[in-house]
Design a protein around this motif. Structure first.
Motif, PDB file in Angstrom:
ATOM      1  N   ARG A  61       0.835  -1.208   0.000  1.00 41.03           N
ATOM      2  CA  ARG A  61       0.000   0.000   0.000  1.00 41.03           C
ATOM      3  C   ARG A  61       0.868   1.256   0.000  1.00 41.03           C
ATOM      4  O   ARG A  61       0.576   2.232  -0.709  1.00 41.03           O
ATOM      5  N   ARG A  65       0.223   3.460  -3.404  1.00 38.96           N
ATOM      6  CA  ARG A  65      -0.862   4.422  -3.211  1.00 38.96           C
ATOM      7  C   ARG A  65      -0.720   5.589  -4.181  1.00 38.96           C
ATOM      8  O   ARG A  65       0.397   6.018  -4.519  1.00 38.96           O
ATOM      9  N   SER A 309      -9.844   1.568  -2.113  1.00 36.12           N
ATOM     10  CA  SER A 309      -8.396   1.528  -1.888  1.00 36.12           C
ATOM     11  C   SER A 309      -7.723   2.747  -2.505  1.00 36.12           C
ATOM     12  O   SER A 309      -8.226   3.341  -3.467  1.00 36.12           O
TER      13      SER A 309
END
Length: 352
Positions: A61, A65, A309
């Protein structure tokens, strides 16, 4: 041994009875094993900087991101099935497409799917050697088609029967455990990525092509005993990615070209792709750049995709564990199916 008769296919195993046909790595072959895992002999040069990862989900992540801080909507079940749809997995079935159920510990009924056709073929050969009267074959299926329906689905309508028995003799509602088996080289590679320290990497890098069996064995034993994840030989499927690596998807029908992040089942394929890309660079600094490799459990990846997400999973492409091209000698339900790989491809290697 029993056949599963309620589905078109399921699979076979790296169980206690056939594990010898597909061993992980022996002490005498660890140097060769490391070359096979990394795709090159000096694996430490690539992975020595990895060190012990923190939680793999947070690690991925953090790397992927969106810089804008944008949150992307969750993928639907259909989108996830399509995202996994072009990935072939292999199973041993009878001539009618019924899968084989084994009891590796005499109490658990188990069915296995293989990501490696070589491991599936080894299992098929082992089973045929124990009973040449069984009419068994290797079949290939779409991971997307079975992910929710079988691997993570309801077992209430399963029917089990003895080989050669009529459907009227089938047992309904039998409890069966499904196991998806990764390639052992990629499993070892994932464990090494999570356990190799910079010091280990420097030691391997200095050894280069002259790596001793003792040094290789030390690295393998550490990976096998200290890895925080991928401790099982099944259902913990490693997915590899390099955050700096991107592919360009050409635009069509008025659409703009799109940048895609490739994700790999095969560590060796990913490393080879990275090296080919870097070898074409003219800047010496770029040529010497080492990748930041991440590894993540496929089940955790799918779970992340199922929720909103900061990662744009619709711009990620999962690449098959084996090159698309000539397939193993399988017959039956995979005949005539598409093997094309592409964004949103609906191609399968056999439908349920």
């Amino acid at each position: 041994m029993k056949f599963l008769s309620s589905f078109a296919a399921v699979a076979l195993s790296v169980s206690a009875s056939v594990h010898a046909a597909v061993p992980l790595f022996s002490k005498s072959s660890t140097s060769t094993a490391l070359s096979g895992v990394f795709g090159i002999s000096r694996g430490g040069g690539l992975f020595g900087g990895a060190g012990k990862k923190k939680d793999s989900v947070e690690d991925v992540r953090d790397k992927l991101r969106a810089e804008s801080g944008e949150t992307f909507p969750a993928l639907s079940q259909q989108e996830i099935e399509e995202w996994l749809g072009h990935i072939p997995i292999f199973a041993v079935t009878d001539s009618n497409g019924a899968g084989v159920v084994l009891k590796p510990d005499n109490s658990t009924s188990v069915m296995y799917f293989f990501l490696s056709p070589q491991m599936a073929n080894a299992t098929l050969a082992q089973l045929k050697s124990t009973n040449d009267e069984l009419d068994l074959k290797l079949s290939a299926f779409s991971l997307g088609k079975i992910w929710f329906k079988i691997l993570n689905g309801d077992q209430s309508d399963i029917k089990l029967k003895q080989p050669g028995a009529d459907d009227s003799e089938a047992e309904i509602g039998g409890k069966v455990e499904y196991r998806l088996v990764p390639d052992t080289r990629d499993l070892l590679g994932a464990r090494m990525l999570l356990t190799m320290t910079p010091e280990d990497g420097e030691e391997m890098k200095k050894a280069g092509d002259d790596m001793t069996p003792e040094l290789a064995q030390k690295a393998v034993e550490k990976a096998m005993t200290e890895s925080p994840e991928f401790k099982e030989n099944y259902n913990e499927i490693p997915i590899f990615l390099i955050a700096q690596m991107r592919m360009q998807k050409p635009g069509g029908d008025g659409e703009e070209a799109k940048t895609i992040l490739p994700m790999y089942f095969s560590l060796q394929t990913m490393v080879s792709t990275w090296q080919q890309f870097m070898s074409a660079q003219s800047d010496p600094d770029l040529k010497s750049m080492e990748p930041a490799i991440n590894v993540m459990n496929l089940h955790k990846l799918v779970e992340m995709m199922s929720k909103p997400s900061e990662i744009d999973f619709r711009s990620c492409l999962l690449l098959p564990p084996v090159p698309v091209g000539p397939r193993p000698s399988a017959t039956g339900s995979e005949a005539g199916a598409s093997t094309s790989v592409g964004m949103g491809s609906g191609g399968t290697l056999g439908d349920l």
